[in-house]
Write a protein that holds these residues in place. Structure first.
Motif, PDB file in Angstrom:
ATOM      1  N   LEU A  70       0.442  -1.054   0.054  1.00  0.00           N
ATOM      2  CA  LEU A  70      -0.020  -0.155   0.079  1.00  0.00           C
ATOM      3  C   LEU A  70       0.918   1.443  -0.015  1.00  0.00           C
ATOM      4  N   PHE A  71       1.730   1.303   0.774  1.00  0.00           N
ATOM      5  CA  PHE A  71       2.930   2.726   1.176  1.00  0.00           C
ATOM      6  C   PHE A  71       4.436   2.584   0.531  1.00  0.00           C
ATOM      7  N   GLY A  72       4.375   1.496  -0.639  1.00  0.00           N
ATOM      8  CA  GLY A  72       5.406   1.346  -1.533  1.00  0.00           C
ATOM      9  C   GLY A  72       7.097  -0.059  -0.273  1.00  0.00           C
ATOM     10  N   SER A  73       8.354   0.989  -0.457  1.00  0.00           N
ATOM     11  CA  SER A  73       9.249  -0.583   0.206  1.00  0.00           C
ATOM     12  C   SER A  73       9.677   0.689   1.590  1.00  0.00           C
ATOM     13  N   LYS A  74       9.196   1.641   2.256  1.00  0.00           N
ATOM     14  CA  LYS A  74       9.415   2.513   2.892  1.00  0.00           C
ATOM     15  C   LYS A  74       8.411   2.995   4.298  1.00  0.00           C
ATOM     16  N   PRO A  75       8.334   3.062   5.276  1.00  0.00           N
ATOM     17  CA  PRO A  75       7.062   3.048   6.168  1.00  0.00           C
ATOM     18  C   PRO A  75       7.323   4.475   6.580  1.00  0.00           C
ATOM     19  N   GLY A  76       5.747   5.693   6.317  1.00  0.00           N
ATOM     20  CA  GLY A  76       5.816   6.506   6.780  1.00  0.00           C
ATOM     21  C   GLY A  76       5.259   7.225   8.035  1.00  0.00           C
ATOM     22  N   ASP A  77       5.193   8.019   8.210  1.00  0.00           N
ATOM     23  CA  ASP A  77       3.992   9.193   8.790  1.00  0.00           C
ATOM     24  C   ASP A  77       3.080   7.696   9.468  1.00  0.00           C
ATOM     25  N   GLY A  79      -0.088   8.728  11.352  1.00  0.00           N
ATOM     26  CA  GLY A  79      -0.864   9.238  10.813  1.00  0.00           C
ATOM     27  C   GLY A  79      -1.521   9.909   9.181  1.00  0.00           C
ATOM     28  N   GLU A  80      -0.561   9.955   8.221  1.00  0.00           N
ATOM     29  CA  GLU A  80      -0.410  10.354   7.332  1.00  0.00           C
ATOM     30  C   GLU A  80      -1.248   8.642   7.059  1.00  0.00           C
ATOM     31  N   ALA A  81      -0.621   7.529   7.213  1.00  0.00           N
ATOM     32  CA  ALA A  81      -1.042   6.261   6.780  1.00  0.00           C
ATOM     33  C   ALA A  81      -2.296   5.902   7.486  1.00  0.00           C
ATOM     34  N   ARG A  82      -2.400   5.914   8.508  1.00  0.00           N
ATOM     35  CA  ARG A  82      -4.334   5.866   8.641  1.00  0.00           C
ATOM     36  C   ARG A  82      -4.806   6.857   7.958  1.00  0.00           C
ATOM     37  N   LEU A  83      -4.719   8.021   7.283  1.00  0.00           N
ATOM     38  CA  LEU A  83      -5.572   8.939   6.587  1.00  0.00           C
ATOM     39  C   LEU A  83      -6.070   8.006   5.294  1.00  0.00           C
ATOM     40  N   ALA A  84      -4.326   7.441   4.664  1.00  0.00           N
ATOM     41  CA  ALA A  84      -4.983   7.215   2.851  1.00  0.00           C
ATOM     42  C   ALA A  84      -4.880   5.606   3.441  1.00  0.00           C
ATOM     43  N   THR A  85      -4.767   4.858   4.299  1.00  0.00           N
ATOM     44  CA  THR A  85      -5.141   4.183   4.583  1.00  0.00           C
ATOM     45  C   THR A  85      -6.147   2.697   2.895  1.00  0.00           C
ATOM     46  N   ARG A  86      -7.299   3.020   3.396  1.00  0.00           N
ATOM     47  CA  ARG A  86      -8.704   3.454   2.390  1.00  0.00           C
ATOM     48  C   ARG A  86      -8.765   3.110   1.696  1.00  0.00           C
TER      49      ARG A  86
END
Length: 103
Positions: A70-77, A79-86
């Motif tokens: 879902l987010f490529g090869s590197k974990p990001g923020d 909070g941002e991940a939670r907002l963008a996951t859906r």
């Protein structure tokens, strides 16, 4: 532990009638293929002649067939991940669907 869990849910019987197996993991990396349940599911599915796909948050296994991060090869923020996951999950499922119907 992985074998115990797969036996407890009767994975072999349940997977027998499936066209494909979809599993998931937060971070798909070398540890995922080193005895964790994801690796067991991939191995058993392939032994059964099933297509196996992994939906994951991030993947360190660049280019691994059947892996949809879902987010490529590197974990990001987080909070941002939670907002963008859906939205990203919906995109990954669409990609997975088209991969399945095109093969």
């Amino acid at each position: 532990g992985a074998g115990f869990v797969l036996d407890a849910i009767d994975f072999g019987r349940r997977a027998k009638d499936c066209d494909a197996i979809i599993t998931g993991e937060g971070c798909f990396d070398s540890q995922s293929l080193g005895g964790k349940i994801t690796q067991q599911i991939i191995s058993l599915g392939r032994q059964m002649g099933k297509r196996v796909f992994v939906l994951c948050g991030v993947s360190a296994a660049d280019g691994q067939a059947g892996v949809f991060p879902l987010f490529g090869s590197k974990p990001g923020d987080l909070g941002e991940a939670r907002l963008a996951t859906r939205g990203r999950m919906a995109d990954a499922v669409r990609q997975l669907y088209w991969k399945m119907v095109s093969e």
